[in-house]
Scaffold this motif. Sequence first.
Motif, mmCIF file in Angstrom:
data_model
loop_
_atom_site.group_PDB
_atom_site.id
_atom_site.type_symbol
_atom_site.label_atom_id
_atom_site.label_comp_id
_atom_site.label_asym_id
_atom_site.label_seq_id
_atom_site.Cartn_x
_atom_site.Cartn_y
_atom_site.Cartn_z
ATOM 1 N N VAL A 118 -21.872 -12.219 29.972
ATOM 2 C CA VAL A 118 -23.164 -11.764 31.210
ATOM 3 C C VAL A 118 -23.216 -9.697 30.267
ATOM 4 N N VAL A 119 -24.807 -10.538 30.643
ATOM 5 C CA VAL A 119 -25.608 -9.240 30.186
ATOM 6 C C VAL A 119 -27.159 -8.970 31.047
ATOM 7 N N ILE A 120 -27.442 -7.736 30.103
ATOM 8 C CA ILE A 120 -28.460 -7.676 31.116
ATOM 9 C C ILE A 120 -30.485 -6.975 30.561
ATOM 10 N N ASP A 135 -43.894 -3.798 28.651
ATOM 11 C CA ASP A 135 -44.099 -5.261 28.376
ATOM 12 C C ASP A 135 -43.184 -5.333 27.023
ATOM 13 N N GLN A 136 -42.459 -5.027 26.841
ATOM 14 C CA GLN A 136 -40.995 -4.690 25.872
ATOM 15 C C GLN A 136 -39.607 -5.608 26.966
ATOM 16 N N THR A 137 -38.842 -6.864 26.412
ATOM 17 C CA THR A 137 -37.780 -7.302 27.273
ATOM 18 C C THR A 137 -36.626 -6.482 25.994
ATOM 19 N N HIS A 138 -35.814 -5.966 26.770
ATOM 20 C CA HIS A 138 -35.127 -5.296 26.151
ATOM 21 C C HIS A 138 -33.360 -5.837 26.169
ATOM 22 N N LEU A 139 -32.756 -6.065 25.696
ATOM 23 C CA LEU A 139 -31.183 -6.288 25.806
ATOM 24 C C LEU A 139 -30.462 -5.081 26.643
ATOM 25 N N VAL A 140 -29.466 -5.005 27.555
ATOM 26 C CA VAL A 140 -28.613 -3.816 28.163
ATOM 27 C C VAL A 140 -26.924 -4.766 28.123
ATOM 28 N N ASP A 141 -26.195 -4.320 27.037
ATOM 29 C CA ASP A 141 -25.232 -4.966 27.545
ATOM 30 C C ASP A 141 -24.182 -3.016 27.587
ATOM 31 N N THR A 142 -23.405 -3.034 28.429
ATOM 32 C CA THR A 142 -22.444 -1.837 28.483
ATOM 33 C C THR A 142 -20.889 -2.081 28.201
ATOM 34 N N ARG A 143 -20.825 -3.720 27.908
ATOM 35 C CA ARG A 143 -19.169 -4.324 28.112
ATOM 36 C C ARG A 143 -19.552 -5.447 27.103
ATOM 37 N N PHE A 144 -19.196 -5.585 25.449
ATOM 38 C CA PHE A 144 -19.314 -6.527 25.082
ATOM 39 C C PHE A 144 -17.175 -6.333 24.138
ATOM 40 N N GLY A 145 -15.706 -5.923 24.660
ATOM 41 C CA GLY A 145 -15.861 -5.402 23.960
ATOM 42 C C GLY A 145 -15.301 -4.020 23.373
ATOM 43 N N GLY A 146 -15.630 -3.116 22.201
ATOM 44 C CA GLY A 146 -15.926 -2.085 22.048
ATOM 45 C C GLY A 146 -17.246 -2.295 21.092
ATOM 46 N N ASN A 147 -17.463 -4.085 21.310
ATOM 47 C CA ASN A 147 -19.111 -4.336 20.232
ATOM 48 C C ASN A 147 -19.913 -3.436 21.353
ATOM 49 N N LEU A 148 -20.139 -2.460 21.001
ATOM 50 C CA LEU A 148 -21.424 -2.451 22.251
ATOM 51 C C LEU A 148 -22.480 -1.570 21.589
ATOM 52 N N LEU A 157 -25.042 0.315 22.519
ATOM 53 C CA LEU A 157 -25.045 1.861 23.851
ATOM 54 C C LEU A 157 -26.843 2.148 23.258
ATOM 55 N N LYS A 158 -27.375 1.196 23.516
ATOM 56 C CA LYS A 158 -29.229 1.748 23.477
ATOM 57 C C LYS A 158 -29.498 0.461 24.217
ATOM 58 N N PRO A 159 -30.578 0.453 24.992
ATOM 59 C CA PRO A 159 -31.286 -0.803 24.911
ATOM 60 C C PRO A 159 -32.324 -1.897 23.675
ATOM 61 N N VAL A 160 -31.869 -2.444 23.061
ATOM 62 C CA VAL A 160 -32.097 -3.281 22.030
ATOM 63 C C VAL A 160 -33.132 -4.656 22.766
ATOM 64 N N PRO A 161 -34.486 -3.859 22.174
ATOM 65 C CA PRO A 161 -35.839 -5.164 22.266
ATOM 66 C C PRO A 161 -35.115 -6.273 21.542
ATOM 67 N N LEU A 162 -35.567 -7.546 22.164
ATOM 68 C CA LEU A 162 -36.043 -8.670 21.965
ATOM 69 C C LEU A 162 -36.404 -9.595 20.393
ATOM 70 N N ASN A 163 -36.970 -8.654 19.453
ATOM 71 C CA ASN A 163 -37.848 -8.732 18.966
ATOM 72 C C ASN A 163 -37.456 -8.810 17.063
#
Length: 258
Positions: free
Chosen positions: A107-109, A115-128, A130-136
Motif C-alpha cells: 500500500v502506497v500514497i 499538476d504532477q503525481t508523485h509516489l510517496v512511500d514510507t514503508r517498503f522495508g528499508g527500500n525507501l 525518502l522523497k516524493p518520486v514523480p511518475l514521469n
Amino acid sequence: MNELFRKRIGFPEHEKLTFEALDNLLEKTATTIPFENLSILSNQIRAITKESLIDKILVKNEGGLCYQLNPLLYLFLVENGFNAALVRGVVYNEATKDWSKTGRTHVVILLQYEDQTHLVDTRFGGNLPLKPVPLNGETISSINGEFRVKALESDHGDHIFEMKLKYKDTDWKIGYAFNTKRPLKSLYELNEVQGIIVEHNESRFNKIRLITKLKCDGSVTLTDTSFTQWIDGKMTKEQIDNDTFKELAKQHFGLQER
C-alpha cells in the motif's frame, strides 16, 4: 492526530507542512518509526481504522507494516491540506524473478502537486526513496540511493517503482507495480490486505519476527535469529537468541515484547 504525528517523529508542531518539507518529513518518519510485524506474530490483530492506527503507532509508539504506516501518513498529509490517495501494489521478487503470490498487498500514497503525481512511500522495508518520486520517470536521489517510477502497462498495474540502493545495487531493480486508476475507496479495504498478510502461505510477514529502521548512516534489522547493521556501506551481522532479541528490540527500536 496532527500533533501526535509531529511529536512522534520530531517534526515542529507549528511549522506549515509544504511540499518542499516532505523530504525532511519522510526522513524523520523512516528513522523514527520501525517497520515491524510483532503484532502479527503475537496474534494481536486489530481492524484497520483511523483510530486503531493512531493508537498503535502514535499513542503506543509501535511500528507497523506498509498497510498501517503509509495509510497513517496519508491521513496526516490529507489533514495538512495535501491532495492524496492510497493505491495497492504488487511486489517483485528480484531473487526469483517473479511477482509476489500475495498479490496487491503493498500500500502506497499517490500525491498530487502542481499538476504532477508523485509516489510517496514510507514503508517498503528499508527500500525507501525518502522523497516524493514523480511518475514521469525522473530519477530522484537521496541518502538511500536512486529511485524512479516509470509508466508500464502490465497485469499488475500501469506503473512500476524501481530502485538502486546505495552501497547495495549496481543496476536498477524493480520494487513493485501499482495501478494509478484503482485508488482505495476507504480504509476498510486495508483489512483485506491485512488478512492476506496474516494468513497467506506466501506472506513474508507471518513466519518470523522482523524489525527494521533506517538510520542517518545506514540501517538496522532484527529478526528472530540475527541482528544486522549497515553503517556507511559496511555490514555486520550477528546471530542472536530470544533474550538478545528482546534487548535489541528495546534498545534500537524502543519496542517491548508483545
